[in-house]
Design an enzyme around this catalytic site. Structure first.
Site, PDB file in Angstrom:
ATOM      1  N   HIS A 121      42.393 175.834  15.691  1.00 12.32           N
ATOM      2  CA  HIS A 121      43.239 174.755  16.203  1.00 12.32           C
ATOM      3  C   HIS A 121      43.341 174.773  17.720  1.00 12.32           C
ATOM      4  CE1 HIS A 121      45.631 173.233  12.501  1.00 12.32           C
ATOM      5  NE2 HIS A 121      44.434 173.644  12.141  1.00 12.32           N
TER       6      HIS A 121
ATOM      7  N   GLU B 272      54.880 179.385  11.006  1.00  7.97           N
ATOM      8  CA  GLU B 272      54.727 177.954  10.721  1.00  7.97           C
ATOM      9  C   GLU B 272      54.146 177.775   9.314  1.00  7.97           C
ATOM     10  OE1 GLU B 272      52.356 174.053  12.512  1.00  7.97           O
ATOM     11  OE2 GLU B 272      51.646 176.082  12.959  1.00  7.97           O
ATOM     12  N   HIS B 273      53.062 178.495   9.015  1.00  7.62           N
ATOM     13  CA  HIS B 273      52.438 178.481   7.689  1.00  7.62           C
ATOM     14  C   HIS B 273      52.418 179.893   7.126  1.00  7.62           C
ATOM     15  CE1 HIS B 273      50.327 175.258  10.057  1.00  7.62           C
ATOM     16  NE2 HIS B 273      50.674 174.551   8.998  1.00  7.62           N
TER      17      HIS B 273
ATOM     18  N   ASP C 253      47.405 170.761   5.495  1.00  8.02           N
ATOM     19  CA  ASP C 253      47.174 170.074   6.773  1.00  8.02           C
ATOM     20  C   ASP C 253      46.659 168.656   6.574  1.00  8.02           C
ATOM     21  OD1 ASP C 253      48.080 171.863   8.593  1.00  8.02           O
ATOM     22  OD2 ASP C 253      46.131 172.614   9.213  1.00  8.02           O
TER      23      ASP C 253
END
Length: 378
Positions: free
Chosen positions: A261, A325-326, A359
């Site tokens: 990312h 976050e994940h 996602d």
């Protein structure tokens, strides 16, 4: 990725490992404050000047025309159209269940109290567009806004050259959004927050961005003339808790898919099995060779690591402290441990629940709290 053993390193070293890639807020504010002030004072002229300077925008108008939207439909493959349609259906199906329940109750005889929900009228959605075209973020932000009944939805994204990407335009057109601006960075946030001669201000801004976008969002949210924001944000992150029952090929792929990312992304594997840790490391070294964005991955892996702990409960405790976050729970009977998870933006369970599904197309949202904000944001 380096492998560390929890019982062989100091507490201070563990804290150092779990620290996120640093964001220099003071440096970001110094860059962003003059831009926000200039846009607030000079409006459209300032917005266009900064777009030319930072995004290499070369067009005459920052607003996307109706022709640009309709032309994009002809330039997109049927395969991509089907993918957008599938993702949109799943996201809408999931988010419709999140509409809050209104109620009224008689607290004492003759006194009726109730709760009613109404939508925010004007929302601004920021869609990053630096190293990749994030059409998934359009879906993740715009679909909930449409379900909520927001009357006006504004999209902003940086534009290199004269025209935004056709896939971006097609996705917006598919969702029926026609107020789109070819503007990114702090100038986009300021334009939406304060309004200009040609752009009406919004009431709240949603969406992720780099440290300058995040700094701009923070500044406009504390300015009485500005507007509200969804949440602070930092670089993308993923933490995986796994044991020997997990597939090292899948775990490595999950770590790499998130690390690409951005250079400041962070991915972590905590496992109770040292042999499994070595297998994942080998897989990462093999799979990274096939990735077109491997230069970015290599940078993000510098702040990433594998940690071997005594047991899964210890790993879960560390995860809750980190508040990723994940989070992927990929260990034996992981679903039985779900109640132990207190802090995470989104949770994926088992060998066949890749984070990348969340996602894009599973239906859940990828606009999530990062940088430890999962402790205080939903």
């Amino acid at each position: 990725m380096k492998i560390y053993f929890n019982n062989r390193i100091s507490r201070r070293k563990i804290e150092e490992l779990f620290s996120r890639p640093s964001i220099d807020n003071n440096a970001a504010y110094k860059v962003v404050e003059p831009i926000i002030r200039d846009v607030k004072q000079r409006g459209d002229r300032a917005v266009i000047n900064y777009s030319r300077k930072y995004d290499r925008f070369t067009g005459d108008s920052i607003r996307v025309s109706e022709k640009e939207l309709t032309d994009s439909v002809k330039k997109i493959s049927n395969e991509l159209k089907e993918a957008v349609s599938l993702s949109a259906r799943n996201i809408e199906k999931f988010h419709r269940e999140q509409i809050p329940r209104e109620y009224s109750i008689e607290t004492v005889k003759g006194v009726l109290c109730g709760r009613k929900f109404t939508s925010i009228e004007n929302v601004g959605l920021y869609i990053p567009g630096g190293s990749a075209v994030l059409i998934s973020t359009i879906l993740m932000l715009a679909i909930p806004a449409k379900i909520a009944g927001c009357k006006r939805i504004v999209l902003c994204s940086p534009c290199i050259g004269k025209k935004l990407n056709d896939a971006f335009l097609y996705t917006a057109e598919y969702l029926g959004i026609d107020e789109i601006y070819k503007v990114g960075g702090a100038q986009a946030i300021a334009m939406m927050a304060y309004g200009t001669e040609r752009v009406r201000k919004v009431d709240k801004i949603f969406g992720p961005g780099n440290q300058y976008v995040t700094a701009a969002k923070s500044l406009v949210s504390i300015d009485p003339d500005g507007c509200a924001i969804d949440m602070p944000a930092g670089p993308s992150e993923l933490l995986i808790v796994a044991d020997q029952s997990a597939n090292p090929v899948y775990v490595a792929a999950d770590l790499l898919s998130q690390s690409e990312h951005g250079k400041d992304s962070q991915v972590i594997l905590i496992t109770s099995d040292s042999e499994f840790a070595e297998s994942v490391k080998e897989q990462i070294n093999m799979q990274i060779k096939q990735l077109p964005r491997r230069s970015i991955v290599k940078q993000s892996l510098k702040s990433s690591f594998i940690l071997v702990v005594n047991n899964i409960n210890e790993a879960i405790e560390m995860s809750n402290k980190y508040a990723p976050e994940h989070l992927i729970m990929n260990f034996n009977r992981a679903e039985n441990s779900l109640d132990k998870i207190k802090n995470a933006g989104s949770v994926f369970i088992g060998n066949y629940s890749p984070e990348s599904a969340g996602d894009y197309s599973s239906g859940t949202n990828h606009s999530l709290p990062t940088y430890g904000y999962a402790k205080s944001f939903g």
